[in-house]
Design an enzyme around this catalytic site. Structure first.
Site, mmCIF file in Angstrom:
data_model
loop_
_atom_site.group_PDB
_atom_site.id
_atom_site.type_symbol
_atom_site.label_atom_id
_atom_site.label_comp_id
_atom_site.label_asym_id
_atom_site.label_seq_id
_atom_site.Cartn_x
_atom_site.Cartn_y
_atom_site.Cartn_z
ATOM 1 C CG LEU A 125 -1.842 1.129 1.514
ATOM 2 C CD1 LEU A 125 -2.954 1.172 0.455
ATOM 3 C CD2 LEU A 125 -2.502 0.993 2.905
ATOM 4 C CD GLU A 127 1.943 4.846 -4.174
ATOM 5 O OE1 GLU A 127 2.059 6.061 -4.462
ATOM 6 O OE2 GLU A 127 1.176 4.059 -4.753
ATOM 7 N N PRO A 128 6.545 6.134 -1.442
ATOM 8 C CG PRO A 128 8.408 6.198 -2.854
ATOM 9 C CD PRO A 128 7.024 5.613 -2.737
ATOM 10 N N GLY A 131 2.197 7.465 3.218
ATOM 11 C CA GLY A 131 2.317 6.498 4.304
ATOM 12 C C GLY A 131 1.032 6.494 5.103
ATOM 13 N NE ARG A 268 25.810 -8.369 36.848
ATOM 14 C CZ ARG A 268 27.117 -8.281 36.622
ATOM 15 N NH1 ARG A 268 27.835 -9.358 36.343
ATOM 16 N NH2 ARG A 268 27.697 -7.112 36.664
ATOM 17 C CD GLU A 363 0.255 -5.045 9.421
ATOM 18 O OE1 GLU A 363 -0.934 -5.201 9.721
ATOM 19 O OE2 GLU A 363 1.035 -5.973 9.165
ATOM 20 C CB THR A 365 2.198 5.728 13.221
ATOM 21 O OG1 THR A 365 1.069 6.587 12.969
ATOM 22 C CG2 THR A 365 3.152 5.784 12.035
ATOM 23 C CD GLU A 367 2.267 8.916 16.542
ATOM 24 O OE1 GLU A 367 2.562 8.039 15.706
ATOM 25 O OE2 GLU A 367 2.875 9.049 17.623
HETATM 26 N N1 CAA Z 1 -13.058 -0.732 7.074
HETATM 27 C C1 CAA Z 1 -13.785 -0.501 5.968
HETATM 28 N N2 CAA Z 1 -13.890 0.748 5.415
HETATM 29 C C2 CAA Z 1 -13.234 1.745 6.020
HETATM 30 C C3 CAA Z 1 -12.466 1.565 7.163
HETATM 31 C C4 CAA Z 1 -12.398 0.256 7.711
HETATM 32 N N3 CAA Z 1 -11.687 -0.013 8.785
HETATM 33 N N4 CAA Z 1 -11.905 2.734 7.529
HETATM 34 C C5 CAA Z 1 -12.336 3.648 6.656
HETATM 35 N N5 CAA Z 1 -13.136 3.049 5.729
HETATM 36 C C6 CAA Z 1 -13.841 3.685 4.635
HETATM 37 C C7 CAA Z 1 -14.664 4.849 5.133
HETATM 38 O O1 CAA Z 1 -15.942 4.434 5.593
HETATM 39 C C8 CAA Z 1 -14.760 5.729 3.901
HETATM 40 O O2 CAA Z 1 -15.735 5.221 3.046
HETATM 41 P P1 CAA Z 1 -17.035 6.122 2.631
HETATM 42 O O3 CAA Z 1 -16.442 7.360 2.012
HETATM 43 O O4 CAA Z 1 -17.782 5.259 1.683
HETATM 44 O O5 CAA Z 1 -17.738 6.402 3.917
HETATM 45 C C9 CAA Z 1 -13.414 5.507 3.201
HETATM 46 O O6 CAA Z 1 -12.902 4.258 3.714
HETATM 47 C C10 CAA Z 1 -12.421 6.596 3.497
HETATM 48 O O7 CAA Z 1 -12.283 6.675 4.905
HETATM 49 P P2 CAA Z 1 -11.615 7.925 5.621
HETATM 50 O O8 CAA Z 1 -12.227 9.170 5.087
HETATM 51 O O9 CAA Z 1 -11.639 7.676 7.088
HETATM 52 O O10 CAA Z 1 -10.115 7.839 5.049
HETATM 53 P P3 CAA Z 1 -8.859 8.757 5.330
HETATM 54 O O11 CAA Z 1 -8.240 9.108 4.023
HETATM 55 O O12 CAA Z 1 -9.204 9.852 6.273
HETATM 56 O O13 CAA Z 1 -7.832 7.733 6.031
HETATM 57 C C11 CAA Z 1 -6.832 6.527 7.849
HETATM 58 C C12 CAA Z 1 -8.114 7.058 7.207
HETATM 59 C C13 CAA Z 1 -7.300 5.757 9.082
HETATM 60 C C14 CAA Z 1 -5.877 7.627 8.247
HETATM 61 C C15 CAA Z 1 -6.158 5.553 6.853
HETATM 62 O O14 CAA Z 1 -5.593 6.244 5.759
HETATM 63 C C16 CAA Z 1 -5.056 4.726 7.498
HETATM 64 O O15 CAA Z 1 -5.331 3.706 8.127
HETATM 65 N N6 CAA Z 1 -3.784 5.150 7.322
HETATM 66 C C17 CAA Z 1 -2.651 4.317 7.755
HETATM 67 C C18 CAA Z 1 -2.232 3.417 6.638
HETATM 68 C C19 CAA Z 1 -1.479 2.230 7.134
HETATM 69 O O16 CAA Z 1 -1.801 1.609 8.139
HETATM 70 N N7 CAA Z 1 -0.433 1.847 6.372
HETATM 71 C C20 CAA Z 1 0.335 0.670 6.661
HETATM 72 C C21 CAA Z 1 0.590 -0.096 5.376
HETATM 73 S S1 CAA Z 1 1.085 -1.788 5.501
HETATM 74 C C22 CAA Z 1 2.617 -1.813 6.218
HETATM 75 O O17 CAA Z 1 2.779 -1.265 7.246
HETATM 76 C C23 CAA Z 1 3.789 -2.487 5.590
HETATM 77 C C24 CAA Z 1 3.838 -3.940 5.683
HETATM 78 O O18 CAA Z 1 4.255 -4.579 4.747
HETATM 79 C C25 CAA Z 1 3.486 -4.646 6.927
#
Ligand code: CAA
Length: 381
Positions: A125, A127-128, A131, A268, A363, A365, A367
């Protein structure tokens, strides 16, 4: 309330514990030091069913409940947090979305070998430039000849260099933000799809993370997971479960930190007695034990909520927020209890301290977990 594990859950926990303590423990330090993917234990993980735990048997999985999966990640991470996240990513971030959003053909062709452990998966998911703000991703998918062409760059992809299948999120229309995103199943060897830089990391060094380059990769329509525009919801739902896996990983690190500290404090001697007899050490052990048990309750509750609730993102965010904090705090205390010796490679606590930090970052932060929790609280959940 029932705080007892079932006989099946105990059996799976004990199997994971025996495997981790007997087969993984002798190798974990070496994997970390050499920053090497633990190829030789992937076959054993597959044999034991740990790579597709809650996937039904008809699709190659072990058919366990979700808490059994969480218990296995905890026990494996207690010995090797790198292996813990390899297992967590394959189960939570790859098998889960294929099972929930995949069609029958995708479940047979892609999910089944992943759940059997014959193939390995990754989730891409980040990208540079996107996040925490995942909806702002820039990898573009263009429709072509009934399929798609993907162009862009991904980063921090756990399991990326070793994955046979990667779930890649791309946008069909950046102006639509979250509603323009789709999820695609990419396969190793697709033309234009390559591994970029493999990152050098502070911790979980045996779980390799990399950049992925998508240079006009042609993806057939059969590899679209779910529907166009559904990708962001697939990502969020997937992370709701993934965060439980990371909470379990954090819990394993916290427990390992406590185990090592108790052992060392009894062995210890300073000022003519074991350091475990000093209140300064006892208080640290008491806090580590209490906080680890509290993290365990939140993590197991989150696991159970996935069985009974359509939405379990609140419970998993709470579990990840708290358990990751406890992992970091416990690992730091473990190093403190070991004194100078704890700063040396010879003691695994320095690995626990390095490994623990990522649980507050990936997955989502801490925050972002607070943001999810606060949004739920304000909605009255
Ligand atoms: N389940 C289903 N749908 C959801 C949801 C959930 N948990 N959370 C939000 N949605 C839906 C919302 O209902 C909304 O839909 P509608 O417009 O139809 O109502 C849509 O998604 C957009 O939701 P938001 O407006 O809340 O979205 P946002 O842009 O404000 O972002 C956020 C919310 C919580 C900040 C989210 O962007 C987020 O979780 N960011 C963190 C990303 C992340 O965890 N990245 C880690 C990647 S993986 C990794 O770490 C690497 C690895 O390899 C392990």
């Amino acid at each position: 309330m029932d705080f007892q594990l079932s006989d099946d859950q105990k059996l799976i926990r004990d199997t994971a514990r025996d495997f981790a303590q007997n087969e993984l423990a002798p190798l974990a330090g070496k994997f970390d030091e050499e920053q090497r993917f633990p190829t030789e234990i992937i076959g054993r993980l597959a044999e034991l069913g740990f790579l597709g735990m809650f996937v039904p048997e008809e699709f190659g999985g072990a058919g366990t409940d979700n808490l059994s999966y969480i218990l296995a990640v905890e026990e494996i991470s207690r010995v090797c947090a790198s292996t813990g996240v390899i297992v967590s990513v394959n189960n939570s971030l790859v098998c889960h979305p294929l099972l929930k959003f995949g069609n029958e053909e995708q479940k047979r062709r892609v999910l089944t070998p992943l759940a059997r452990g014959q193939k390995l998966g990754a989730f891409s998911l980040t990208e540079p430039s996107s996040g925490s703000d995942a909806a702002s991703l820039k990898t573009v998918a263009t429709r072509k000849d009934g399929g798609y062409v993907l162009r862009g760059q991904k980063c921090f992809v756990t399991n990326g260099p070793n994955a046979d299948y990667v779930l890649v999120f791309a946008t069909l229309d950046p102006a639509k933000r979250s509603k323009g995103i789709a999820c695609f199943i990419l396969e190793k060897g697709m033309k234009g799809f390559s591994v970029g830089t493999i990152e050098k990391k502070m911790g979980i060094r045996a779980a390799l993370s990399c950049e992925l380059v998508l240079d006009d990769v042609e993806v057939p329509a059969a590899n679209l997971l779910g529907e166009e525009g559904q990708g962001f919801k697939i990502a969020m739902n997937t992370l709701d479960g993934g965060r439980n896996g990371i909470a379990a990983q954090a819990l394993g690190i916290a427990q390992a930190s406590l185990d090592a500290s108790v052992k060392y404090a009894k062995e210890r001697h300073q000022f003519g007695k074991a350091i475990s007899e000093f209140q300064a050490i006892q208080w640290m052990l008491a806090d580590m034990k209490t906080e680890t048990d509290a993290a365990r309750l939140l993590t197991y509750r989150a696991a159970a909520s996935k069985e009974t609730q359509e939405y379990y993102g609140l419970e998993t965010a709470e579990a990840k927020l708290f358990a990751s904090h406890v992992a970091v705090a416990s690992a730091i205390k473990a190093v403190q209890i070991h004194g100078g010796a704890g700063y040396m490679h010879d003691h695994p606590v320095e690995r626990y301290m390095r490994d623990s930090k990522i649980t507050e970052l990936y997955e989502g932060t801490s925050e972002i977990q607070r943001l999810v929790i606060a949004n739920n609280v304000l909605k009255g959940n």
